[in-house]
Design an enzyme around this catalytic site. Structure first.
Site, PDB file in Angstrom:
ATOM      1  CG  ASP A   1       5.404  -4.810   9.767  1.00  0.00           C
ATOM      2  OD1 ASP A   1       4.588  -4.455  10.434  1.00  0.00           O
ATOM      3  OD2 ASP A   1       5.492  -5.922   8.768  1.00  0.00           O
TER       4      ASP A   1
ATOM      5  CE1 TYR B   1       5.283 -11.570   6.431  1.00  0.00           C
ATOM      6  CE2 TYR B   1       6.572  -9.818   7.524  1.00  0.00           C
ATOM      7  CZ  TYR B   1       5.513 -10.310   6.965  1.00  0.00           C
ATOM      8  OH  TYR B   1       4.060  -9.447   7.288  1.00  0.00           O
TER       9      TYR B   1
ATOM     10  CG  HIS C   1       0.332 -12.318  10.118  1.00  0.00           C
ATOM     11  ND1 HIS C   1       1.641 -12.733   9.737  1.00  0.00           N
ATOM     12  CD2 HIS C   1       0.223 -11.429   9.170  1.00  0.00           C
ATOM     13  CE1 HIS C   1       2.216 -12.302   8.708  1.00  0.00           C
ATOM     14  NE2 HIS C   1       1.157 -11.462   8.326  1.00  0.00           N
TER      15      HIS C   1
ATOM     16  CB  SER D   1      -2.385  -7.777  10.562  1.00  0.00           C
ATOM     17  OG  SER D   1      -2.200  -7.673   9.307  1.00  0.00           O
ATOM     18  CG  ASN D   2      -4.056  -9.381   6.991  1.00  0.00           C
ATOM     19  OD1 ASN D   2      -4.222  -8.356   6.110  1.00  0.00           O
ATOM     20  ND2 ASN D   2      -3.079  -9.945   7.376  1.00  0.00           N
TER      21      ASN D   2
ATOM     22  CD  GLN E   1       1.255  -4.707   9.031  1.00  0.00           C
ATOM     23  OE1 GLN E   1       1.627  -5.671   8.305  1.00  0.00           O
ATOM     24  NE2 GLN E   1       1.682  -4.336  10.137  1.00  0.00           N
TER      25      GLN E   1
HETATM   26  N1  LIG Z   1       0.137  -8.028   7.440  1.00  0.00           N
HETATM   27  C1  LIG Z   1       0.275  -8.655   6.399  1.00  0.00           C
HETATM   28  O1  LIG Z   1      -0.623  -9.726   5.983  1.00  0.00           O
HETATM   29  C2  LIG Z   1       1.120  -8.068   5.506  1.00  0.00           C
HETATM   30  C3  LIG Z   1       1.395  -8.762   4.179  1.00  0.00           C
HETATM   31  C4  LIG Z   1       2.231  -8.142   3.177  1.00  0.00           C
HETATM   32  C5  LIG Z   1       3.350  -7.411   3.643  1.00  0.00           C
HETATM   33  N2  LIG Z   1       3.353  -7.160   4.988  1.00  0.00           N
HETATM   34  C6  LIG Z   1       4.287  -6.232   5.443  1.00  0.00           C
HETATM   35  O2  LIG Z   1       4.512  -4.994   4.367  1.00  0.00           O
HETATM   36  C7  LIG Z   1       5.968  -4.790   4.009  1.00  0.00           C
HETATM   37  C8  LIG Z   1       5.544  -4.053   2.821  1.00  0.00           C
HETATM   38  O3  LIG Z   1       4.754  -4.901   1.921  1.00  0.00           O
HETATM   39  P1  LIG Z   1       5.369  -4.966   0.436  1.00  0.00           P
HETATM   40  O4  LIG Z   1       4.364  -5.855  -0.500  1.00  0.00           O
HETATM   41  O5  LIG Z   1       5.170  -3.474  -0.136  1.00  0.00           O
HETATM   42  O6  LIG Z   1       6.612  -5.245   0.351  1.00  0.00           O
HETATM   43  P2  LIG Z   1       7.495  -6.405  -0.593  1.00  0.00           P
HETATM   44  O7  LIG Z   1       6.527  -7.631  -0.869  1.00  0.00           O
HETATM   45  O8  LIG Z   1       8.749  -6.538   0.024  1.00  0.00           O
HETATM   46  O9  LIG Z   1       7.418  -5.713  -2.133  1.00  0.00           O
HETATM   47  C9  LIG Z   1       7.720  -4.689  -2.341  1.00  0.00           C
HETATM   48  C10 LIG Z   1       8.325  -4.543  -3.776  1.00  0.00           C
HETATM   49  O10 LIG Z   1       7.648  -3.587  -4.481  1.00  0.00           O
HETATM   50  C11 LIG Z   1       8.747  -3.318  -5.491  1.00  0.00           C
HETATM   51  N3  LIG Z   1       9.255  -1.809  -4.963  1.00  0.00           N
HETATM   52  C12 LIG Z   1       9.476  -1.029  -3.976  1.00  0.00           C
HETATM   53  N4  LIG Z   1       9.977   0.064  -4.015  1.00  0.00           N
HETATM   54  C13 LIG Z   1       9.987   0.540  -5.159  1.00  0.00           C
HETATM   55  C14 LIG Z   1      10.253   1.583  -6.113  1.00  0.00           C
HETATM   56  N5  LIG Z   1      10.591   2.777  -5.496  1.00  0.00           N
HETATM   57  N6  LIG Z   1      10.227   1.383  -7.561  1.00  0.00           N
HETATM   58  C15 LIG Z   1       9.974   0.265  -7.978  1.00  0.00           C
HETATM   59  N7  LIG Z   1       9.642  -0.878  -7.377  1.00  0.00           N
HETATM   60  C16 LIG Z   1       9.403  -0.728  -5.968  1.00  0.00           C
HETATM   61  C17 LIG Z   1      10.143  -4.221  -5.054  1.00  0.00           C
HETATM   62  O11 LIG Z   1      10.045  -5.139  -6.088  1.00  0.00           O
HETATM   63  P3  LIG Z   1      11.196  -5.894  -6.721  1.00  0.00           P
HETATM   64  O12 LIG Z   1      12.128  -6.484  -5.683  1.00  0.00           O
HETATM   65  O13 LIG Z   1      10.614  -6.694  -7.735  1.00  0.00           O
HETATM   66  O14 LIG Z   1      12.059  -4.613  -7.434  1.00  0.00           O
HETATM   67  C18 LIG Z   1       9.788  -4.571  -3.841  1.00  0.00           C
HETATM   68  O15 LIG Z   1      10.394  -5.730  -3.412  1.00  0.00           O
HETATM   69  C19 LIG Z   1       6.203  -6.435   4.339  1.00  0.00           C
HETATM   70  O16 LIG Z   1       7.801  -6.169   4.130  1.00  0.00           O
HETATM   71  C20 LIG Z   1       5.822  -6.803   5.458  1.00  0.00           C
HETATM   72  O17 LIG Z   1       6.574  -6.227   6.696  1.00  0.00           O
HETATM   73  C21 LIG Z   1       2.308  -7.208   5.679  1.00  0.00           C
END
Ligand SMILES: NC(=O)c1ccc[n+]([C@@H]2O[C@H](COP(=O)([O-])OP(=O)(O)OC[C@H]3O[C@@H](n4cnc5c(N)ncnc54)[C@H](OP(=O)(O)O)[C@@H]3O)[C@@H](O)[C@H]2O)c1
Length: 323
Positions: free
Chosen positions: A46, A51, A130, A160-161, A186
């Site tokens: 995704d 981004y 988005h 999404s949203n 999403q």
């Molecule tokens: N549609 C939307 O509006 C929207 C909004 C947000 C995200 N998204 C999508 O969703 C994806 C995922 O979002 P997200 O918020 O999860 O990703 P993110 O913002 O990349 O944050 C994930 C963070 O969680 C922590 N993490 C992940 N796995 C972990 C583990 N096993 N143990 C401890 N900490 C862990 C890490 O933090 P640290 O780096 O500090 O270790 C990682 O950077 C994004 O990459 C994007 O593609 C979409």
């Protein structure tokens, strides 16, 4: 790896978020994470065309540009489904989603073209709107999306949203015109539930609500398949990291009850909290695909192991019942 489908197309039951790739996660680590994901059988990634505009020096197309390069270097074609999103890129540098490009026909056509170029593909696998654009009639947006499908520039559409009433309006508009309806939704969603009357800290995030789940169930009962993709399922690390506190909207008694059962089930199954959360999501009704963001291969491995964890029906029900 477990697998599921998006309108008949098989994808991994875990989707990998590339939001930070090529910007806050450096190129070598981003490539190592993607390679590991694919090696483990992951086939669903995704991104978005904005981004990450909000980080220092960010333009908003670093993730797509990085993915396009990775795809070319590895010779990846149709085996990995790459979803992208349009509409949330700011029009004024240095500002945020309040100046978003929005979802006019002109933006939809232009942004899709830019994404195809960056990702190095003639056909986008899955394209989402988005965020809502209250200034553009939904007919205009759906019409422009339909044009992309008709041209063969996009396979699958998503939203999404968007508030649930807008989803229904989009569906009705698409069906009334004989257009493909957006079948992928999403939203932010995890095991812990926020208070829906308290704002989320991240601008632009919209949480899946009980009403949205009811909408999806009702649609499916009428034969309309939907795929719900859940972003931020690990709450940015807050389940396990003491330095990442839960945000304010999770500060209510239901969180205490759910964390207690989460710890119980984690202990019983010899898994981590994060893994139980992902396993709970993968067993969710209606069906949910967790969309994880990681900043290291070790974090990815923890998430991948969750695809081997099957909760018993009793454990799943106990987790769901806690509130
Ligand atoms: N549609 C939307 O509006 C929207 C909004 C947000 C995200 N998204 C999508 O969703 C994806 C995922 O979002 P997200 O918020 O999860 O990703 P993110 O913002 O990349 O944050 C994930 C963070 O969680 C922590 N993490 C992940 N796995 C972990 C583990 N096993 N143990 C401890 N900490 C862990 C890490 O933090 P640290 O780096 O500090 O270790 C990682 O950077 C994004 O990459 C994007 O593609 C979409």
């Amino acid at each position: 790896m477990r697998y599921t489908t998006v309108n008949g197309r098989t994808v991994s039951a875990l989707c990998l978020g590339a939001m930070k790739f090529g910007s806050t996660t450096d190129a070598a680590t981003s490539a190592a994470v993607l390679d590991r994901f694919v090696e483990a059988g992951g086939t669903f990634v995704d991104t978005a065309d904005c981004y990450q505009f909000w980080v220092e020096g960010g333009q908003g197309h670093e993730s797509e540009t990085f993915l396009g390069r990775w795809r070319r270097e590895r010779g990846v074609t149709d085996e990995v489904v790459i979803a992208t999103k349009l509409g949330a890129q700011p029009t004024v540098p240095g500002t945020g989603v309040e100046t978003q490009e929005g979802l006019s026909a002109k933006v939809v056509a232009m942004a899709a073209e830019r994404s195809r170029e960056r990702l190095g593909t003639d056909t986008l696998d899955l394209l989402y709107a988005h965020r809502e654009d209250p200034l553009t009639p939904i007919e205009e947006t759906m019409g422009a999306f339909n044009e992309l499908v008709a041209q063969g520039s996009v396979r699958e559409l998503g939203l999404s949203n968007h508030r649930t009433w807008r989803l229904e309006r989009a569906r009705a508009t698409a069906e009334a015109n004989g257009w493909q309806r957006p079948r992928v939704l999403q939203y932010r969603y995890s095991y812990l539930q926020p208070r829906h009357d308290a704002p989320l800290e991240s601008a632009g995030h919209m949480h899946a609500t009980p009403e949205l789940m009811d909408f999806v169930r009702a649609q499916e009962a009428e034969g309309r398949e939907h795929t719900l993709v859940a972003y931020t399922p690990l709450l940015s690390g807050a389940y396990t990291k003491p330095d990442k506190p839960l945000e304010y909207s999770y500060d209510h008694p239901g969180t205490v009850a759910r964390l207690a059962v989460l710890d119980e089930v984690a202990k019983e199954s010899g898994a981590t909290r994060n893994q139980v959360v992902l396993a709970w999501l993968m067993g969710h009704e209606p069906r949910v695909i967790p969309l994880v963001g990681v900043s290291s291969v070790a974090q990815l491995d923890e998430a991948l192991e969750a695809t081997d964890l099957t909760l018993t029906p009793e454990q799943h029900s106990r987790l769901t019942a806690a509130r």
